[in-house]
Design a protein around this motif. Structure first.
Motif, PDB file in Angstrom:
ATOM      1  N   ASN A   1      -6.304  -1.907   8.092  1.00 28.87           N
ATOM      2  CA  ASN A   1      -6.015  -0.569   7.573  1.00 28.87           C
ATOM      3  C   ASN A   1      -6.811   0.502   8.302  1.00 28.87           C
ATOM      4  O   ASN A   1      -6.329   1.600   8.529  1.00 28.87           O
ATOM      5  CB  ASN A   1      -6.259  -0.514   6.063  1.00 28.87           C
ATOM      6  CG  ASN A   1      -7.583  -1.121   5.684  1.00 28.87           C
ATOM      7  OD1 ASN A   1      -7.900  -2.220   6.129  1.00 28.87           O
ATOM      8  ND2 ASN A   1      -8.354  -0.423   4.895  1.00 28.87           N
TER       9      ASN A   1
ATOM     10  N   ASP B   1      -0.412  -2.253  -4.255  1.00 27.95           N
ATOM     11  CA  ASP B   1      -1.693  -2.703  -3.704  1.00 27.95           C
ATOM     12  C   ASP B   1      -1.500  -3.436  -2.379  1.00 27.95           C
ATOM     13  O   ASP B   1      -0.413  -3.413  -1.797  1.00 27.95           O
ATOM     14  CB  ASP B   1      -2.460  -3.535  -4.733  1.00 27.95           C
ATOM     15  CG  ASP B   1      -1.788  -4.874  -4.988  1.00 27.95           C
ATOM     16  OD1 ASP B   1      -0.769  -5.173  -4.332  1.00 27.95           O
ATOM     17  OD2 ASP B   1      -2.281  -5.616  -5.847  1.00 27.95           O
ATOM     18  N   ASP B   2      -2.550  -4.100  -1.920  1.00 26.59           N
ATOM     19  CA  ASP B   2      -2.510  -4.674  -0.572  1.00 26.59           C
ATOM     20  C   ASP B   2      -1.611  -5.893  -0.464  1.00 26.59           C
ATOM     21  O   ASP B   2      -1.397  -6.396   0.629  1.00 26.59           O
ATOM     22  CB  ASP B   2      -3.926  -5.018  -0.099  1.00 26.59           C
ATOM     23  CG  ASP B   2      -4.570  -6.051  -0.985  1.00 26.59           C
ATOM     24  OD1 ASP B   2      -4.404  -5.974  -2.211  1.00 26.59           O
ATOM     25  OD2 ASP B   2      -5.238  -6.952  -0.458  1.00 26.59           O
TER      26      ASP B   2
ATOM     27  N   TRP C   1      -5.452   5.266  -4.211  1.00 25.64           N
ATOM     28  CA  TRP C   1      -4.896   4.914  -5.515  1.00 25.64           C
ATOM     29  C   TRP C   1      -5.122   3.456  -5.883  1.00 25.64           C
ATOM     30  O   TRP C   1      -5.148   3.109  -7.049  1.00 25.64           O
ATOM     31  CB  TRP C   1      -3.403   5.252  -5.563  1.00 25.64           C
ATOM     32  CG  TRP C   1      -2.611   4.574  -4.473  1.00 25.64           C
ATOM     33  CD1 TRP C   1      -2.041   3.348  -4.531  1.00 25.64           C
ATOM     34  CD2 TRP C   1      -2.332   5.085  -3.172  1.00 25.64           C
ATOM     35  NE1 TRP C   1      -1.426   3.053  -3.339  1.00 25.64           N
ATOM     36  CE2 TRP C   1      -1.584   4.105  -2.484  1.00 25.64           C
ATOM     37  CE3 TRP C   1      -2.646   6.271  -2.504  1.00 25.64           C
ATOM     38  CZ2 TRP C   1      -1.159   4.281  -1.184  1.00 25.64           C
ATOM     39  CZ3 TRP C   1      -2.206   6.432  -1.209  1.00 25.64           C
ATOM     40  CH2 TRP C   1      -1.473   5.452  -0.567  1.00 25.64           C
TER      41      TRP C   1
ATOM     42  N   LEU D   1       0.802  -1.215   0.000  1.00 25.15           N
ATOM     43  CA  LEU D   1       0.000   0.000   0.000  1.00 25.15           C
ATOM     44  C   LEU D   1       0.841   1.274   0.000  1.00 25.15           C
ATOM     45  O   LEU D   1       0.561   2.217   0.726  1.00 25.15           O
ATOM     46  CB  LEU D   1      -0.950   0.002   1.207  1.00 25.15           C
ATOM     47  CG  LEU D   1      -2.003  -1.099   1.218  1.00 25.15           C
ATOM     48  CD1 LEU D   1      -2.750  -1.100   2.538  1.00 25.15           C
ATOM     49  CD2 LEU D   1      -2.981  -0.921   0.076  1.00 25.15           C
TER      50      LEU D   1
ATOM     51  N   GLY E   1       1.747   3.546  -7.291  1.00 22.44           N
ATOM     52  CA  GLY E   1       1.586   2.984  -5.960  1.00 22.44           C
ATOM     53  C   GLY E   1       1.578   1.460  -5.986  1.00 22.44           C
ATOM     54  O   GLY E   1       1.766   0.831  -7.030  1.00 22.44           O
TER      55      GLY E   1
ATOM     56  N   PHE F   1      -9.698  -0.054   0.759  1.00 22.39           N
ATOM     57  CA  PHE F   1      -8.717   0.953   1.171  1.00 22.39           C
ATOM     58  C   PHE F   1      -9.080   2.333   0.665  1.00 22.39           C
ATOM     59  O   PHE F   1      -8.259   3.232   0.662  1.00 22.39           O
ATOM     60  CB  PHE F   1      -7.337   0.552   0.662  1.00 22.39           C
ATOM     61  CG  PHE F   1      -6.982  -0.866   0.974  1.00 22.39           C
ATOM     62  CD1 PHE F   1      -6.660  -1.233   2.273  1.00 22.39           C
ATOM     63  CD2 PHE F   1      -7.019  -1.832  -0.005  1.00 22.39           C
ATOM     64  CE1 PHE F   1      -6.369  -2.544   2.573  1.00 22.39           C
ATOM     65  CE2 PHE F   1      -6.728  -3.149   0.297  1.00 22.39           C
ATOM     66  CZ  PHE F   1      -6.399  -3.503   1.585  1.00 22.39           C
TER      67      PHE F   1
ATOM     68  N   PRO G   1       2.104   4.748  -1.523  1.00 24.33           N
ATOM     69  CA  PRO G   1       1.518   5.749  -2.423  1.00 24.33           C
ATOM     70  C   PRO G   1       2.354   5.872  -3.695  1.00 24.33           C
ATOM     71  O   PRO G   1       3.499   5.415  -3.731  1.00 24.33           O
ATOM     72  CB  PRO G   1       1.572   7.040  -1.601  1.00 24.33           C
ATOM     73  CG  PRO G   1       2.616   6.810  -0.583  1.00 24.33           C
ATOM     74  CD  PRO G   1       2.650   5.348  -0.307  1.00 24.33           C
TER      75      PRO G   1
ATOM     76  N   ASP H   1      -8.157   5.556   2.785  1.00 28.29           N
ATOM     77  CA  ASP H   1      -6.795   5.970   3.084  1.00 28.29           C
ATOM     78  C   ASP H   1      -5.823   5.752   1.934  1.00 28.29           C
ATOM     79  O   ASP H   1      -4.855   6.464   1.808  1.00 28.29           O
ATOM     80  CB  ASP H   1      -6.282   5.200   4.310  1.00 28.29           C
ATOM     81  CG  ASP H   1      -7.208   5.371   5.479  1.00 28.29           C
ATOM     82  OD1 ASP H   1      -7.327   6.507   5.935  1.00 28.29           O
ATOM     83  OD2 ASP H   1      -7.821   4.389   5.906  1.00 28.29           O
ATOM     84  N   GLN H   2      -6.071   4.708   1.123  1.00 28.69           N
ATOM     85  CA  GLN H   2      -5.162   4.431   0.012  1.00 28.69           C
ATOM     86  C   GLN H   2      -5.978   4.438  -1.266  1.00 28.69           C
ATOM     87  O   GLN H   2      -6.192   3.415  -1.894  1.00 28.69           O
ATOM     88  CB  GLN H   2      -4.462   3.072   0.217  1.00 28.69           C
ATOM     89  CG  GLN H   2      -3.423   3.050   1.319  1.00 28.69           C
ATOM     90  CD  GLN H   2      -4.006   2.686   2.669  1.00 28.69           C
ATOM     91  OE1 GLN H   2      -5.101   2.131   2.750  1.00 28.69           O
ATOM     92  NE2 GLN H   2      -3.304   2.992   3.744  1.00 28.69           N
TER      93      GLN H   2
END
Lengths: 308, 547
Positions: free
Chosen positions: B282, A91-92, A274, A79, A89, A268, A81, A271-272
């Protein structure tokens, strides 16, 4: 006289000649005229440009990708950026999103092409046969088409995939099954307008079989409207494939299918952003490309607006 | 004038909120929760009934634990000990077959009726006779519809006698009695609501023992009583003002159904809820800096594992079984996918259970796994499928294993499905690899030991379908050892036996245990006394206060 003038006649002049000397010259001339009409449409050209870029990305994915699309570094690169190392970026599972989108373009193209290759001929065949044969054949074929049209596309595709089992091949099949009815409708409408025209009568008089008439003399008449429709539908096909991927019934992990990528990024989104936004952008751009291209083609191919 | 204006505005605002809440078709949002009410955001879609004799779902167990009393409960300070709940004291006969419980004086149900040994006996009777999914927890002591009245009976109004069929370890019996199935219901109240049933071959009694009524009502003696349960919407419990013990501090607790972690987080941040119960790593991370929110956590009795079906000849090779244990990136999974919601745990007994072995010998070691595969004659790797449930963190872990196993040449194809699909396939022994979790049925080592380390009949129609059976793992020696441990009266010796069983399973089994679940909750800082217990039926809300 002509011997003198021939070399000065430009290639353009030859193509647009009012008196083509051969069949070959005539069809090339027509294609050139269409191409020029298409070029006049800026948005259509932009759509074509997007699709060409997509095709080259898919072709050169190995060279363009900076990381493996399936193997990530879970521990150290999860994760992240967008940055110089990971342009879009990660991914998980610590995979590079840019590389995944690059490779995902192949999947998207495969799905779109396969669906077009399966659905368009089926629709064309059903539509022309129904239109030319008329009577009972027409009624039966068109009612079957109506049945398929009665279901919302995505729901029908969902139930087919649920029955066939998840996977990209089955997704293609399911989308193709749901995509042909509109083509059949268009092809039938076109067929009805030409079936009683003089040239068909002439061919019939010459003893051509119905099979030959449909295949050689009717189908070509349906092609242009079908091509336009298929191109316009491609955006929808991409969205349906992404939708199936999103609900977990399309491409299976670790394949970098864009819809599945959005689904895994959904968690996500706060917060994430992208993780979901990047493949979403990819879908948006490519769908837009196909739509613009389709619009451009419609304007260029529409015989009614044709000046020839 | 000014006042009017504000009133007007706020009314408009309220109307707007109400409208948008209606439009969203979700549970309406409160601005601030009332001072005497605790609102928990909680995924409660698993609840299908509130009847303690039928419910076997985690959320239902949690609510039940606050509504019903048991004879004994495990001591939360030291889970290897017990303390009386309704029982003041108990004695165990020398042959370890008869347990005699003496009830506390002046016990009362929420209805005002006294709690007597007769209620306890009838509660056991209805559980066994109803024979719903959790009934086996008491049924395994040799109870059935014909003998239950004799085996669980009231010798005097304050004396309850429970007879078991074998000299089990007392800790095992008491652990089972401290699970919610042994909840004591108000016989008088329930009898008023029983419904007649036509007896059949499967169910030979002429009434439903109040099962239908208890589905949506409660008749307990705990600190709370059920106000209402609306499926997939909310469970509301009110303080029981006639509780015999120390009364609850809050007047009401609302468990509001919220499925998504991000939705819970948003609601918690703005104060729509006081406690968020299903937060993902998260969201937990993102809230770590929020001063209004504290995080509570407790290890739970659920372990996550992958298992290899021994019917697949490749997966049955001991080297391959071993190799898989080296192909899981425990460190990375622990520090990312399950951060905050689980900890790496490779033995089958969860932390806190008697006899737990705290050893995590395996690490990701692709080279070693490759060596093992080569030894097994699978130098070129192999292709297998893995059935994966469509939910996190399981899918993430499966994809991570897919990657690491791929490095050693094992090609894993992930077959996703919902809970039901994957479980059905697993139970029919048709899988290659399954990734799943196992929550213990009751707080005793036998629950997990029985399922991971015993398989009395490995034939396809084997009656006892333990996890070992589901993976076709035949283990006669360990099966015997598991049975022996059940009858061992000395707790120290008993835990030694479980340690040995865990070691064996760790080294040789087709199970690769990955982690133990940690339950976490985000709690707003004005809530005091919120504590998560070691199991789902020990998340008590009676001591919670709000500022």
């Amino acid at each position: 006289m002509s011997a003198v003038e021939q070399p000065t006649m430009s290639r353009r002049g030859w193509l647009l000649s009012e008196r083509p000397a051969s069949r070959w010259q005539a069809s090339l001339g027509r294609a050139y005229a269409t191409w020029r009409r298409f070029l006049a449409n800026r948005l259509g050209v932009f759509g074509l440009f997007i699709i060409i870029v997509l095709l080259s990305i898919a072709a050169f994915a190995d060279q363009l990708a900076t990381y493996s699309p399936v193997a990530g570094d879970l521990k150290n690169a999860r994760l992240l950026p967008p940055s110089a190392q990971h342009w879009l970026g990660t991914d998980d599972l610590g995979r590079d999103i840019y590389s995944r989108i690059i490779y995902g373009s192949r999947l998207t193209l495969v799905v779109v092409m396969l669906v077009a290759v399966i659905a368009a001929p089926v629709g064309l065949l059903v539509g022309t046969v129904a239109g030319y044969a008329g009577g009972w054949t027409d009624s039966v074929l068109m009612r079957v088409t109506d049945i398929f049209l009665a279901f919302p596309k995505l729901i029908l595709a969902l139930s087919f995939v649920a029955a066939l089992g998840p996977g990209i091949e089955n997704a293609v099949l399911a989308i193709a099954i749901t995509a042909w009815p509109p083509y059949a409708r268009i092809a039938r409408a076109e067929t009805l307008t030409v079936r009683s025209s003089d040239y068909i009568k002439v061919v019939q008089q010459m003893g051509a079989s119905p099979f030959r008439i449909v295949l050689r003399h009717i189908m070509p008449m349906c092609n242009s409207s079908l091509i336009v429709r298929v191109t316009l539908d491609m955006a929808g096909i991409i969205l349906t494939a992404a939708g199936l991927g999103f609900v977990g019934l399309g491409a299976q992990p670790p394949l970098p299918e864009w819809g599945a990528m959005i689904a895994s990024g959904r968690r996500f989104i706060l917060d994430q952003w992208w993780v979901a936004a990047m493949p979403g952008m990819a879908i948006l751009i490519v769908s837009l490309g196909f739509n613009l291209l389709g619009e451009g083609l419609r304007d260029a191919l529409d015989p009614r607006s044709s000046d020839q | 004038m000014m006042m009017e204006n504000i009133a007007f505005r706020s009314r408009r605002w309220l109307a707007g909120t109400a409208l948008s809440a209606m439009l969203m078709a979700a549970a309406p949002a409160f601005a601030v929760t009332p001072a005497d009410t605790l609102v928990e955001g909680f995924a409660i879609d698993d609840i299908i009934t509130m009847d303690p004799g039928e419910a076997f779902e985690l959320s239902a167990a949690e609510v039940s634990a606050n509504i019903y009393d048991l004879l004994v409960r495990s001591d939360l300070a030291d889970t290897s000990k017990f303390k009386g709940d309704l029982a003041e004291s108990w004695t165990i006969s020398d042959d370890r077959l008869t347990y005699t419980f003496k009830l506390k004086p002046d016990l009362k149900f929420a209805s005002g009726n006294p709690v007597t040994a007769e209620d306890v006996a009838w509660s056991f009777e209805r559980l066994v006779k109803l024979d719903k999914s959790p009934a086996f927890i008491l049924g395994q002591f040799g109870l059935n519809g014909d003998n239950v009245a004799e085996k669980a009976k009231a010798a005097a109004p304050d004396t309850f006698v429970f007879t078991v069929d074998k000299p089990y370890a007392p800790s095992f019996v008491l652990n089972c009695l401290s699970s919610t199935v042994a909840a004591v219901v108000d016989k008088q109240v329930v009898l008023e609501h029983i419904k007649p049933v036509t007896p059949s071959v499967d169910y030979k009694y002429d009434n439903d023992f109040g099962n239908d009524w208890l589905k949506t009502h409660t008749a307990g003696s705990g600190p709370f009583k059920l106000r209402e349960w609306r499926a997939n919407e909310a469970v509301v419990i009110d303080r029981n003002d006639s509780y015999w013990g120390e009364k609850a501090k809050l007047a009401r607790v609302v468990y509001r159904h919220m499925k998504e972690s991000s939705a819970q987080r948003l609601a918690l941040e703005v104060g729509d809820i006081d406690v968020a119960r299903n937060l993902e790593p998260n969201d937990l991370d993102a809230m770590a800096e929020n001063v209004n929110i504290t995080i509570a956590s407790a290890p739970k009795g659920t372990v996550y594992y992958i298992s290899l079906n021994q019917k697949n000849p490749n997966l049955a090779k001991p080297e391959v079984r071993q190799a898989f244990k080296y192909l899981i990136d425990y460190d990375a999974i622990g520090s990312t996918l399950i951060k905050g919601i689980g900890e790496i745990h490779q033995t089958f007994l969860p932390k806190g259970v008697l006899g737990e072995l705290d050893e995590n010998p395996f690490k990701l070691d692709v080279a070693k796994a490759k060596g093992l595969l080569e030894k097994a004659g699978l130098k070129d790797g192999l292709s297998v499928t893995m059935d994966v449930r469509n939910s996190q963190p399981v899918t993430g872990i499966a994809e991570s294993i897919q990657q690491t196993a791929g490095e050693a040449g094992i090609k894993i194809e992930i077959i996703p499905g919902d809970d039901k699909q994957t479980l059905t396939k697993y139970r029919a022994r048709n899988h290659d690899i399954y990734i799943g979790q196992w929550g213990q049925d009751y707080f005793d080592p036998n629950s997990n030991s029985q399922t991971f380390a015993s398989n009395p009949d490995n034939s396809d129609d084997g009656r006892v379908q333990t996890l070992a059976w589901r993976n076709a793992w035949d283990l006669p020696d360990l099966t015997k050892e598991t049975e022996a441990a059940l009858l061992e009266k000395d707790s120290a010796k008993r835990s030694e036996m479980y340690r040995h069983l865990q070691k064996e399973v760790l080294d040789n089994s087709p199970f690769a245990l990955i982690y133990q679940q940690i339950e976490v909750a985000g709690v707003r800082s004005n809530v005091n006394g919120f504590k998560l217990g070691p199991s789902f039926d020990t998340n008590f809300v009676g001591n919670i206060t709000k500022e």
